[in-house]
Scaffold this motif. Sequence first.
Motif, PDB file in Angstrom:
ATOM      1  N   ARG A 122       0.852  -1.196   0.000  1.00 15.84           N
ATOM      2  CA  ARG A 122       0.000   0.000   0.000  1.00 15.84           C
ATOM      3  C   ARG A 122       0.878   1.232   0.000  1.00 15.84           C
ATOM      4  O   ARG A 122       1.795   1.361   0.804  1.00 15.84           O
ATOM      5  N   GLU A 130      -5.611   0.341  -3.553  1.00 17.24           N
ATOM      6  CA  GLU A 130      -5.016  -0.820  -2.903  1.00 17.24           C
ATOM      7  C   GLU A 130      -4.005  -1.519  -3.823  1.00 17.24           C
ATOM      8  O   GLU A 130      -3.886  -1.194  -5.005  1.00 17.24           O
ATOM      9  N   ASP A 188      -0.173  -6.342   3.941  1.00 17.55           N
ATOM     10  CA  ASP A 188      -0.925  -6.352   2.684  1.00 17.55           C
ATOM     11  C   ASP A 188      -0.954  -7.767   2.104  1.00 17.55           C
ATOM     12  O   ASP A 188      -0.159  -8.630   2.478  1.00 17.55           O
TER      13      ASP A 188
END
Length: 433
Positions: A122, A130, A188
Amino acid sequence: MLSKILFKGGSNFPGKVALKLDKDILKTVCKNYNIIIITGTNGKTTTTSMVYNMLKDSDKPVITNNTGANMLTGIVSCFVENFSFKKCSKTVYAVIECDEANLTLLADYVTPDIITVTNLFRDQLDRYGEVYTTMDKILNGIKKVPLANLVLNGDEPLLGDLGLPNRTIYYGFKCGLRKSNTVDINADSKFCKKCKHPYKYNFITYSHLGDFYCDNCGYKRPNLDYSIDEIKEKSQDGSLVVIGGNEFYINQPGAYNMYNALCAYSIAKVCDIPESVIHDSLKTQKSSFGRQEIIDVEGREVRIILVKNPAGYNEAINSIKLDKRVFNLAVLLNDNYADGRDVSWIWDVNFESLSSLNIDNVLISGIRLYDMGVRLKVAGLDEKKFILCKDYSKLTDEIKECKQNRVYVLATYTSMIGFRKYLNSKGYIKKLW
């Protein structure tokens, strides 16, 4: 050169002018180059510098956009400034750092020999969204150049099994950097790209990177072509690792620089650079443009570290934690367009781990210094040590007054640029770009 003198910068200016004169000029100025494109979220500039130095050290003609001017205008500037009407009989390389969203624009004009993707985190949510959006932007560019070799981070789950016709080479770790194999809550890409089931890990290096697998559908890390097999030493100055049975000293600290070095090693192998050259180049690699760059300010060793997202910030903090001495810390936070307007990401950074370190003074600066001050206070740092610096003059004066001679500066992109410009104006940095 004139633009750099007049505007204290100008890395993009020649490209802007050239594109106004001819929107297709890149097709002309990049002819006869073997082009290596380096993109991804973190590590682009350092990896670009490493590859450039390896090629240069092996006596191959090479150019690069080494100041981080990685938009289309900056890339055009690089080729325009190095353009010659004379034909060169030697193979000339161009090592080009490319912004993730600009790869698809570049691919309209250039057929690179190699494209590498370092990782996907990110970053600048107001611009990229995203990580899946960023991945789509990169894939849109790669699909235009099916003949390019891909050198990809195999520890990055989004980069496996892309279904592309390109020759693909993967690099990664064969050893972990953390005791736990459970991914952090703020990491992430925690869910399988195939079936959305949570990944499991044999080991994790940092954030969501590591030897991942899905026990639901069977998707797993691809086989690695090049790997770090062992980490022998880690310090605040560098790392000693084993790659392909040989030891390499990486003259830059932290896990992220191990990845950068391994990526550069993999590209160098594709370019048939001798192992001895790679070894010596990594050992003598100098910090590039705000990436662990060391500057002397009245006897204070000021180490500038660019930080721009939670994953990179956490690894920068981890590299600082290797220093057991008493030191000073400066934290600079801006919210300009190039930084990302949304600074809520600082709450995903593990500033709490700084509270146990031997920090003398905490200098806080940048446009959003008050937001950063609140974040550090909540993280448990001693607010009595906080010194708020509303401009770079005040920040520099406070650095000069520090009792301890080592100062770590964690700075977002435009604050890093602004601080370096100020230090250049005062003679502490001789070369701005």
